[in-house]
Structures are given as structure tokens and as C-alpha cells.
Motif scaffolding. Structure first.
Motif, mmCIF file in Angstrom:
data_model
loop_
_atom_site.group_PDB
_atom_site.id
_atom_site.type_symbol
_atom_site.label_atom_id
_atom_site.label_comp_id
_atom_site.label_asym_id
_atom_site.label_seq_id
_atom_site.Cartn_x
_atom_site.Cartn_y
_atom_site.Cartn_z
ATOM 1 N N ARG A 271 7.676 -5.427 16.126
ATOM 2 C CA ARG A 271 6.333 -4.943 15.578
ATOM 3 C C ARG A 271 5.740 -6.208 15.051
ATOM 4 N N ASP A 272 4.544 -6.150 14.183
ATOM 5 C CA ASP A 272 3.675 -7.425 14.170
ATOM 6 C C ASP A 272 3.260 -7.675 12.683
ATOM 7 N N THR A 273 2.971 -6.612 11.936
ATOM 8 C CA THR A 273 2.287 -6.702 10.573
ATOM 9 C C THR A 273 3.615 -7.462 9.577
ATOM 10 N N ILE B 217 0.663 -20.010 5.352
ATOM 11 C CA ILE B 217 -0.630 -19.998 4.726
ATOM 12 C C ILE B 217 -1.381 -18.681 4.518
ATOM 13 N N VAL B 218 -1.309 -17.802 5.578
ATOM 14 C CA VAL B 218 -2.111 -16.595 5.584
ATOM 15 C C VAL B 218 -1.263 -15.596 4.982
ATOM 16 N N ALA B 219 0.060 -15.720 5.133
ATOM 17 C CA ALA B 219 0.788 -14.753 4.272
ATOM 18 C C ALA B 219 0.910 -15.236 2.684
ATOM 19 N N THR B 220 0.469 -16.431 2.294
ATOM 20 C CA THR B 220 0.097 -16.781 0.795
ATOM 21 C C THR B 220 -1.092 -15.770 0.297
ATOM 22 N N ALA C 45 -3.988 -16.961 11.579
ATOM 23 C CA ALA C 45 -2.588 -15.990 11.887
ATOM 24 C C ALA C 45 -3.044 -14.659 11.879
ATOM 25 N N ARG C 46 -2.388 -13.942 12.741
ATOM 26 C CA ARG C 46 -2.762 -12.509 12.844
ATOM 27 C C ARG C 46 -1.781 -11.556 12.166
ATOM 28 N N GLY C 47 -2.268 -10.392 11.677
ATOM 29 C CA GLY C 47 -1.160 -9.501 11.245
ATOM 30 C C GLY C 47 -0.517 -9.472 9.910
ATOM 31 N N HIS C 48 -1.535 -9.955 9.209
ATOM 32 C CA HIS C 48 -1.015 -10.177 7.757
ATOM 33 C C HIS C 48 -1.903 -9.076 6.985
ATOM 34 N N VAL C 49 -1.147 -8.466 5.971
ATOM 35 C CA VAL C 49 -1.774 -7.735 4.906
ATOM 36 C C VAL C 49 -1.237 -8.078 3.448
ATOM 37 N N HIS C 50 -2.102 -8.009 2.564
ATOM 38 C CA HIS C 50 -1.607 -8.347 1.164
ATOM 39 C C HIS C 50 -1.628 -7.005 0.148
ATOM 40 N N PHE C 51 -0.828 -6.991 -0.695
ATOM 41 C CA PHE C 51 -0.681 -6.045 -1.954
ATOM 42 C C PHE C 51 -0.272 -6.724 -3.113
ATOM 43 N N PHE C 52 -0.511 -5.923 -4.168
ATOM 44 C CA PHE C 52 -0.315 -6.454 -5.627
ATOM 45 C C PHE C 52 1.121 -6.170 -5.859
ATOM 46 N N GLY C 53 1.798 -7.335 -6.168
ATOM 47 C CA GLY C 53 3.000 -7.224 -6.960
ATOM 48 C C GLY C 53 2.994 -7.045 -8.481
ATOM 49 N N PRO C 54 4.211 -6.850 -9.116
ATOM 50 C CA PRO C 54 4.283 -6.498 -10.466
ATOM 51 C C PRO C 54 3.733 -7.739 -11.272
ATOM 52 N N TYR C 55 3.075 -7.830 -12.330
ATOM 53 C CA TYR C 55 2.741 -8.644 -13.414
ATOM 54 C C TYR C 55 2.136 -8.241 -14.837
ATOM 55 N N LEU C 56 2.980 -7.645 -15.545
ATOM 56 C CA LEU C 56 2.664 -6.992 -16.705
ATOM 57 C C LEU C 56 1.677 -7.483 -17.386
ATOM 58 N N PRO D 263 3.853 2.556 8.909
ATOM 59 C CA PRO D 263 5.207 1.781 8.941
ATOM 60 C C PRO D 263 5.604 1.278 10.219
ATOM 61 N N GLY D 264 5.185 2.047 11.511
ATOM 62 C CA GLY D 264 5.662 1.469 12.916
ATOM 63 C C GLY D 264 5.269 0.314 13.220
ATOM 64 N N THR D 265 4.125 -0.048 12.638
ATOM 65 C CA THR D 265 3.455 -1.444 12.871
ATOM 66 C C THR D 265 3.961 -2.820 11.979
ATOM 67 N N ILE D 266 4.929 -2.405 10.906
ATOM 68 C CA ILE D 266 5.147 -3.364 9.942
ATOM 69 C C ILE D 266 6.582 -3.952 10.122
ATOM 70 N N ALA D 267 6.350 -5.472 10.544
ATOM 71 C CA ALA D 267 7.762 -6.153 11.027
ATOM 72 C C ALA D 267 8.388 -6.496 9.550
ATOM 73 N N ALA D 268 7.486 -7.031 8.603
ATOM 74 C CA ALA D 268 8.407 -7.598 7.423
ATOM 75 C C ALA D 268 7.820 -7.431 6.203
ATOM 76 N N LEU D 269 8.488 -7.283 5.197
ATOM 77 C CA LEU D 269 8.037 -7.205 3.681
ATOM 78 C C LEU D 269 8.460 -8.891 3.217
ATOM 79 N N LEU D 270 7.714 -9.830 3.120
ATOM 80 C CA LEU D 270 7.720 -11.057 2.672
ATOM 81 C C LEU D 270 7.371 -11.115 1.037
ATOM 82 N N LEU D 271 8.194 -11.501 0.303
ATOM 83 C CA LEU D 271 8.339 -11.934 -1.114
ATOM 84 C C LEU D 271 9.195 -13.021 -1.452
ATOM 85 N N GLU D 272 8.472 -13.802 -2.423
ATOM 86 C CA GLU D 272 9.242 -14.799 -3.336
ATOM 87 C C GLU D 272 10.048 -13.922 -4.392
#
Length: 438
Positions: free
Chosen positions: A131-133, A149-152, A163-174, A204-213
């Protein structure tokens, strides 16, 4: 004569050195000529407490004798050798790292630093899944190379969208919740719902990885709320996604654990590391690879490599650092000093100073978030942070600043007495700046 050396250092720096993340014309940087433990000094002998750990990487402290000796011994024996060889120092370094990782991790791929560790972890995840994303959070920093840097998530990715195939979302920050949450539990539940909807919307079938600190560092030292990382693990399993946890800043003692995720009931598929593994004495990073993903490349060529992968000086520094941290209880010291000295000290400062909206952290990984108004939580401006940084340096403390925050991130070897000294300096500087703000 020593003052002349400081002046020369400044002159040569201004004339010839191009600095990262900076407009070059008006830099005014402190001169550092030497260091020991938690203290650094210039050529004139002016000393400062290093509560930045430089780039939050001097976990074992400056000039630890065991690490210096390990590098010197290796330099005398074999200063460099290429990756397509077997080398005892390299093998021992991988062995030491794996000894601190959870069960189920098989191999270590060495890189030159944290950014190219991220690059190669993404490459492994894509090749393993087909997969790619890659999904990562807006509040994150993963390095300054193509995919990293694009994953940043912060502004630094915007001029660097190569770079290709990067999507961002909001993580928790109360403290600044995107989810209208009032409790850590609500923040966790709603952040996980948001993430699952992003996964579903992207396919889901396009997503390779969830990358988190594991614990986002530069973005604010954002401790995961209860159940969040375990919930991310469950989503990764549900949709067949590789979970990469970025331990470049948070790993090797920074949070009071060898790996920050060990405090949060989760095991990833890939672990990236750098910085703290040898406190940056020699540039190095890498990917710790689970058995399942490592097996993907048993009969298949891994299309990646670096000239200095597993450099023997870096490997020797890793062995010496991990051994010293183990023998001297340095990770345990980080946990204790955070719980008994830094945390209580920062909470006392927050009670006294209206500029402090929130303090948060663990181990030797803390942040003071500064606000112009506690009710609205409006962040202070860059001018306030700049004044506070200048004041702290003038009082003998080298700080780490990011946006509207002061990050309190000393080496893991910091003592209670040094923490008390730092808290007094923070107190004085905050008082001075608050009087100017009013």
C-alpha cells in the motif's frame, strides 16, 4: 585570550555557517566550547545549565567518560568500514538495542539519523503491505528529508511538499482539544473515532502505515491520554496497517522508560530511533524491525541503504551508552527526578505565574505552555518567548523554546539540586518577563 576565542567563534559562525530553520541575518547564538553532565560553558568559562539537552538528545549528559572512551577505543581499532561487511561493534550495537525493545523485534537497520530512519520505516511499511498512504498527525515533527518532512504536521512541511501519499489527522491534545472534550477519557475516545473515520474515508486498503510520535515532542510534549495508543494499535490491527512509533526524541530514557511507548500499553510494528540512543555523540539512527516485517525481506531485496549505515564509531558509542545507562540507573533517575523534582517544581511555578497555562510531561520531558490569558488560553506571542529566552540565557540556563512553550528537557543524569537551581532561574525570568508584559 578566551574572550577572543568566543569572538572568533561568533565571527566564523556568522560569516560561514548556514543555520537550519532560521533567517540568517540576525542570529545571536550562544557560544558553547565545552560541557560536562548537565552544564555547558563558553571559552571564557561562563557556565550554563543545559535544560535543552541541545536538540533534546543529550540524554546521558555531555562528555560521559564511558561513551568517550568507547569511541576512542573503536577509532584506534577501526575508524570506518562499509555496510556490506560484518562488524563486531555493529552487531553488538544492534544486540544492545534489541535487548531493550519488547519481545518480537528481530533486527535493526541503521541510518545516519532520525529523519532517514523515518524514510526507511515508511519504505518498509509500503513494501510490506503493498500500500502507499501514510497517516500522521498535524502536531508532529518527523525530520527534514523528503517523506519525513511531509509526514510532519506543522508549518515546516508546507514549503517541502515533495513526497507522495501523506494524509494528516488530529491527535489528542486536551488543553486545546479539537473534539470539544472535557476529560482525558473523552479526548481519547473522540480522537480515536476521528482517526477511524479518516482511515475509512481514505480507504483502509490504501493505507500502509500509521506514523506517530509515542509522545509528540517538538509539537508540545503531548502525553497520550488513557487508552489512546492502545486504541491506535487496535485500529492498525483491524485494518491491516503497519504501526510505526517514532521514538527519535522520546526514546532511551527521556520519559523515564527505555522507550516511551512502554508506559502506554502498546507495541508497534516498527520503531524509529536516533538522538538518545547515544546522545548524539556520533550521528546515528535506525529502525527496529518486528519479526514479521523483517521476514518480508528474507528472500526479497530491501531497496535502501546508506554509506554510513552501522558506522563503527556510532556503533561503539551506542554500546557504551546503553551499557552506562543500564549500569548507572540513568533511565530510572529520569523517571524519579521527573516525578519528585521537575513535575512538582513546574506545578509550583504554574501556581505562581499567570503566564503559565499548563505544565505537562514525564521523566525529563516537560513543557510549560505560556498564555496571555488563562481563561481564553490565547498563546503568548513570539516576542514574549524571545524575551524569556534571552533572560534565561543571561541568568545561566540554556532553554529549549517552541512556539508559545518552554520545554524543560535536561539530560537524564540531572540532579535534584540542578533542578532546584533551574526552577529558581525559571521563576526569576518569568517574574521579569511578566512585569514587562504588564
Amino acid at each position: 585570550m578566551t574572550e577572543d576565542l568566543d569572538a572568533l567563534a561568533v565571527q566564523l559562525d556568522r560569516e560561514h555557517v548556514f543555520h537550519s530553520w532560521s533567517a540568517q541575518a540576525h542570529l545571536n547564538l550562544p557560544v558553547i566550547a565545552g560541557g560536562s553532565g548537565t552544564v555547558v560553558w563558553d571559552h571564557a568559562g561562563n557556565r550554563m545549565l543545559d535544560f535543552s539537552s541541545q536538540m533534546v538528545n543529550i540524554n546521558i549528559g555531555h562528555q560521559h567518560p564511558a561513551v568517550i572512551a568507547g569511541i576512542q577505543a573503536q577509532a584506534a581499532e577501526l575508524a570506518t568500514i562499509g555496510p556490506p561487511t560484518s562488524n563486531l561493534a555493529r552487531g553488538r550495537a544492534a544486540q544492545r538495542i534489541l535487548s531493550k525493545a519488547p519481545e518480537g523485534f528481530r533486527k535493526v537497520f541503521f541510518t545516519n539519523g532520525g529523519a532517514d530512519a523515518i524514510e526507511n520505516a515508511i519504505r518498509m511499511a509500503r513494501l510490506h503491505t503493498g500500500r502507499d498512504t501514510v497517516l500522521s498527525t498535524y502536531r508532529s515533527y518527523h525530520g527534514n528529508t523528503g517523506a519525513a518532512i511531509v509526514a510532519t504536521g506543522d508549518w515546516r512541511r508546507m514549503p517541502n511538499q515533495y513526497a507522495r501519499g501523506h494524509v494528516h489527522f488530529f491527535g489528542p491534545y486536551l488543553y486545546r482539544s479539537e473534539f470539544w472534550a472535557a476529560t482525558p477519557e473523552e479526548e481519547s475516545e473522540r480522537a480515536l473515532h476521528h482517526l477511524e473515520r479518516v482511515i475509512q474515508a481514505e480507504g483502509p486498503g490504501t493505507i500502509a502505515a500509521l506514523l506517530l510520535e509515542s509522545v509528540p515532542g517538538t509539537a508540545g510534549i503531548l502525553l497520550p491520554p488513557p487508552g489512546y495508543l492502545a486504541g491506535v494499535r487496535a485500529l492498525a490491527d483491524k485494518y491491516g496497517i503497519v504501526l510505526i512509533l517514532d521514538e527519535v526524541m522520546a526514546g532511551f530514557g527521556r520519559t523515564g522508560y527505555w522507550f516511551a511507548f512502554q508506559g502506554y500499553d502498546v507495541v508497534p510494528d516498527l520503531i524509529t530511533f536516533a538522538k538518545g540512543v547515544n546522545s548524539g555523540y556520533v550521528p546515528v539512527g535506525g529502525v527496529i524491525i518486528s519479526a514479521d516485517i523483517a521476514a518480508t525481506f528474507d528472500e526479497r531485496v530491501f531497496p535502501g541503504g546508506l554509506t554510513y549505515s552501522g558506522h563503527p564509531l556510532a556503533a561503539a558509542s551506542i554500546v557504551a551508552s546503553i551499557d552506562a545507562m543500564t549500569d548507572e540507573g540513568i533511565v530510572e533517575n529520569a523517571a524519579r527526578v521527573g516525578a519528585e523534582a521537575i513535575g512538582p517544581g513546574l506545578r509550583e511555578l504554574a501556581e505562581k505565574h499567570p503566564l503559565i497555562g499548563e505544565v505537562r510531561g514525564e521523566g525529563v520531558f516537560w513543557a510549560m505552555e505560556l498564555v496571555a490569558d488563562r481563561d481564553t488560553r490565547e498563546p503568548v506571542g513570539a516576542d514574549v518567548i524571545a524575551r524569556l529566552k534571552r533572560d534565561l540565557i543571561s541568568r545561566g540556563l540554556l532553554p529549549f523554546t517552541a512556539e508559545n512553550r518552554i520545554h524543560v528537557v535536561p539530560p537524564c543524569v540531572v540532579t535534584d539540586a540542578e533542578v532546584a537551581q533551574a526552577m529558581a532561574i525559571y521563576d526569576e525570568a518569568l517574574t521579569a518577563v511578566e512585569s514587562g508584559v504588564r
